[in-house]
Write an enzyme that holds these catalytic residues in place. Structure first.
Site, PDB file in Angstrom:
ATOM      1  N   SER A   7     -59.625  29.627 -19.791  1.00  0.00           N
ATOM      2  CA  SER A   7     -59.376  29.788 -18.360  1.00  0.00           C
ATOM      3  C   SER A   7     -58.140  30.652 -18.163  1.00  0.00           C
ATOM      4  O   SER A   7     -57.052  30.315 -18.646  1.00  0.00           O
ATOM      5  CB  SER A   7     -59.143  28.429 -17.704  1.00  0.00           C
ATOM      6  OG  SER A   7     -58.505  28.630 -16.453  1.00  0.00           O
ATOM      7  N   HIS A  32     -63.345  32.225 -18.338  1.00  0.00           N
ATOM      8  CA  HIS A  32     -63.476  31.298 -17.203  1.00  0.00           C
ATOM      9  C   HIS A  32     -62.481  31.709 -16.119  1.00  0.00           C
ATOM     10  O   HIS A  32     -61.275  31.792 -16.369  1.00  0.00           O
ATOM     11  CB  HIS A  32     -63.204  29.878 -17.692  1.00  0.00           C
ATOM     12  CG  HIS A  32     -63.414  28.815 -16.668  1.00  0.00           C
ATOM     13  ND1 HIS A  32     -64.663  28.282 -16.388  1.00  0.00           N
ATOM     14  CD2 HIS A  32     -62.546  28.164 -15.853  1.00  0.00           C
ATOM     15  CE1 HIS A  32     -64.537  27.348 -15.456  1.00  0.00           C
ATOM     16  NE2 HIS A  32     -63.268  27.261 -15.108  1.00  0.00           N
ATOM     17  N   ASP A  34     -60.961  30.850 -12.454  1.00  0.00           N
ATOM     18  CA  ASP A  34     -60.801  29.786 -11.468  1.00  0.00           C
ATOM     19  C   ASP A  34     -60.415  30.354 -10.111  1.00  0.00           C
ATOM     20  O   ASP A  34     -59.258  30.730  -9.889  1.00  0.00           O
ATOM     21  CB  ASP A  34     -59.726  28.803 -11.939  1.00  0.00           C
ATOM     22  CG  ASP A  34     -60.203  27.949 -13.095  1.00  0.00           C
ATOM     23  OD1 ASP A  34     -61.259  27.300 -12.938  1.00  0.00           O
ATOM     24  OD2 ASP A  34     -59.537  27.926 -14.147  1.00  0.00           O
ATOM     25  N   MET A  36     -59.676  29.696  -6.344  1.00  0.00           N
ATOM     26  CA  MET A  36     -59.272  28.577  -5.472  1.00  0.00           C
ATOM     27  C   MET A  36     -58.869  29.113  -4.104  1.00  0.00           C
ATOM     28  O   MET A  36     -58.210  30.152  -4.012  1.00  0.00           O
ATOM     29  CB  MET A  36     -58.070  27.843  -6.086  1.00  0.00           C
ATOM     30  CG  MET A  36     -58.315  27.343  -7.501  1.00  0.00           C
ATOM     31  SD  MET A  36     -56.939  26.339  -8.078  1.00  0.00           S
ATOM     32  CE  MET A  36     -57.436  26.078  -9.794  1.00  0.00           C
ATOM     33  N   HIS A  65     -65.715  30.050 -11.561  1.00  0.00           N
ATOM     34  CA  HIS A  65     -65.679  28.668 -11.071  1.00  0.00           C
ATOM     35  C   HIS A  65     -65.097  28.687  -9.662  1.00  0.00           C
ATOM     36  O   HIS A  65     -63.891  28.857  -9.491  1.00  0.00           O
ATOM     37  CB  HIS A  65     -64.807  27.833 -12.042  1.00  0.00           C
ATOM     38  CG  HIS A  65     -64.639  26.403 -11.652  1.00  0.00           C
ATOM     39  ND1 HIS A  65     -63.720  25.576 -12.277  1.00  0.00           N
ATOM     40  CD2 HIS A  65     -65.266  25.636 -10.725  1.00  0.00           C
ATOM     41  CE1 HIS A  65     -63.791  24.369 -11.742  1.00  0.00           C
ATOM     42  NE2 HIS A  65     -64.711  24.375 -10.799  1.00  0.00           N
ATOM     43  N   MET A  67     -63.786  27.107  -6.592  1.00  0.00           N
ATOM     44  CA  MET A  67     -63.234  25.897  -5.975  1.00  0.00           C
ATOM     45  C   MET A  67     -62.880  26.261  -4.540  1.00  0.00           C
ATOM     46  O   MET A  67     -61.712  26.425  -4.172  1.00  0.00           O
ATOM     47  CB  MET A  67     -62.012  25.418  -6.767  1.00  0.00           C
ATOM     48  CG  MET A  67     -62.431  24.729  -8.066  1.00  0.00           C
ATOM     49  SD  MET A  67     -61.098  24.646  -9.266  1.00  0.00           S
ATOM     50  CE  MET A  67     -61.274  26.277 -10.008  1.00  0.00           C
ATOM     51  N   MET A 135     -65.969  18.235 -14.287  1.00  0.00           N
ATOM     52  CA  MET A 135     -64.504  18.296 -14.184  1.00  0.00           C
ATOM     53  C   MET A 135     -63.927  17.048 -14.841  1.00  0.00           C
ATOM     54  O   MET A 135     -64.261  15.930 -14.461  1.00  0.00           O
ATOM     55  CB  MET A 135     -64.057  18.345 -12.717  1.00  0.00           C
ATOM     56  CG  MET A 135     -64.323  19.644 -11.986  1.00  0.00           C
ATOM     57  SD  MET A 135     -63.687  21.137 -12.769  1.00  0.00           S
ATOM     58  CE  MET A 135     -61.933  20.766 -12.913  1.00  0.00           C
ATOM     59  N   GLY A 140     -57.663  22.011  -9.308  1.00  0.00           N
ATOM     60  CA  GLY A 140     -56.539  22.592  -8.565  1.00  0.00           C
ATOM     61  C   GLY A 140     -55.438  23.126  -9.454  1.00  0.00           C
ATOM     62  O   GLY A 140     -54.811  24.119  -9.126  1.00  0.00           O
ATOM     63  N   PHE A 141     -55.224  22.472 -10.581  1.00  0.00           N
ATOM     64  CA  PHE A 141     -54.085  22.852 -11.425  1.00  0.00           C
ATOM     65  C   PHE A 141     -54.431  22.708 -12.908  1.00  0.00           C
ATOM     66  O   PHE A 141     -55.203  21.824 -13.283  1.00  0.00           O
ATOM     67  CB  PHE A 141     -52.870  21.963 -11.111  1.00  0.00           C
ATOM     68  CG  PHE A 141     -52.462  22.046  -9.672  1.00  0.00           C
ATOM     69  CD1 PHE A 141     -51.650  23.086  -9.216  1.00  0.00           C
ATOM     70  CD2 PHE A 141     -52.928  21.123  -8.752  1.00  0.00           C
ATOM     71  CE1 PHE A 141     -51.311  23.182  -7.874  1.00  0.00           C
ATOM     72  CE2 PHE A 141     -52.592  21.209  -7.411  1.00  0.00           C
ATOM     73  CZ  PHE A 141     -51.778  22.244  -6.964  1.00  0.00           C
ATOM     74  N   GLY A 142     -53.822  23.568 -13.702  1.00  0.00           N
ATOM     75  CA  GLY A 142     -53.904  23.419 -15.143  1.00  0.00           C
ATOM     76  C   GLY A 142     -52.918  22.350 -15.601  1.00  0.00           C
ATOM     77  O   GLY A 142     -52.102  21.848 -14.819  1.00  0.00           O
ATOM     78  N   GLY A 143     -53.022  21.991 -16.869  1.00  0.00           N
ATOM     79  CA  GLY A 143     -52.023  21.117 -17.474  1.00  0.00           C
ATOM     80  C   GLY A 143     -52.124  19.639 -17.142  1.00  0.00           C
ATOM     81  O   GLY A 143     -51.190  18.880 -17.381  1.00  0.00           O
ATOM     82  N   ASP A 171     -64.229  20.875 -18.170  1.00  0.00           N
ATOM     83  CA  ASP A 171     -63.079  21.638 -17.694  1.00  0.00           C
ATOM     84  C   ASP A 171     -61.973  20.687 -17.268  1.00  0.00           C
ATOM     85  O   ASP A 171     -62.167  19.869 -16.364  1.00  0.00           O
ATOM     86  CB  ASP A 171     -63.552  22.489 -16.498  1.00  0.00           C
ATOM     87  CG  ASP A 171     -62.489  23.446 -15.972  1.00  0.00           C
ATOM     88  OD1 ASP A 171     -61.407  23.527 -16.563  1.00  0.00           O
ATOM     89  OD2 ASP A 171     -62.779  24.110 -14.952  1.00  0.00           O
TER      90      ASP A 171
END
Ligand code: DX5
Ligand code: ZN
Length: 210
Positions: A7, A32, A34, A36, A65, A67, A135, A140-143, A171
């Site tokens: 991603s 990937h 993302d 948003m 993806h 969102m 999911m 909304g956020f990585g990590g 993911d």
């Protein structure tokens, strides 16, 4: 064989072109992306202009993806640059119709489910699906940390798919350990941001996910 989809949410956004090239050289199977909108999820990333701008720098499939709220309004913006477009079941008022639109646009069709969404929403659209994106964090956020609760959902989706040619992608919070759990439960494609970009050894990180 499991496929790895890094991603670019964790990439250096000031150097996206070279990040794409590095991921390609490091052995990624797809990219990937993302997208948003700041409404469906509490974060904003990039739109079709950025996806188009980086499209020429790799031949790898682009796994977009979305969102976003009301994805129908934007599907056409991504269709030329994307190989697969994934919408969130929760964001579609008429999911069956949205999947038909994706077919018409000539891209592969994915449906994503948030952690709280049961797999039953997939049952009557299986014939219009190429991929299910589970999911394993709230989007909304990585990590964020992998939600173990989703392993059972992955197994149930695997059983629901049966002999159909539908891939399961996971993911959120994927590393070598959680990736192995997801694959054992039935996942075919691992999305990973943090764990691919950590320390800068993309090839080594992709290899350990594999
Ligand atoms: C989260 C995104 C993910 C994210 C994963 O909303 O959909 O693709 O980049 O990041 P990690 O691998 O850090 O959980
Ligand atoms: Zn994603």
């Amino acid at each position: 064989m499991v496929l790895i989809a890094p991603s670019i949410l964790s990439a250096d956004f000031a150097d996206l072109k070279n990040e794409i090239i590095r991921l390609d050289e490091a052995g990624a199977d797809m990219i990937h992306l993302d997208v948003m909108d700041g409404v469906y999820v509490p974060n904003l990333t990039f739109g079709p202009a950025v996806v188009k701008a980086i499209r020429p720098y790799t031949k790898l499939p682009f796994d977009v993806h979305l969102m976003v709220d009301n994805p129908d309004a934007v599907l056409g913006w991504f269709a030329n640059a994307a190989d697969i477009i994934t919408v969130h079941a929760e964001a579609c008022r008429h999911l069956d119709k949205t999947l038909e639109t994706l077919r018409t646009l000539g891209v592969k069709a994915g449906v994503s489910l948030n952690p709280a969404t049961p797999e039953e929403v997939l049952r009557y659209v299986l014939d219009k699906l190429d991929m299910v994106l589970v999911m394993t964090v709230n989007p909304g956020f990585g990590g964020q940390n992998f939600l173990e609760s989703q392993l059972e959902k992955i197994s149930r989706i695997k059983a629901m798919i049966g002999e159909r040619d539908i891939k399961i992608e996971v993911d959120g919070g994927i590393n070598a350990l959680t990736g192995a759990e997801a694959v054992a439960a039935g996942a075919d494609i691992l999305v990973a941001g943090t764990s691919v970009f950590a320390g800068g050894d993309y090839a080594g990180n992709i290899a350990s996910l594999r």
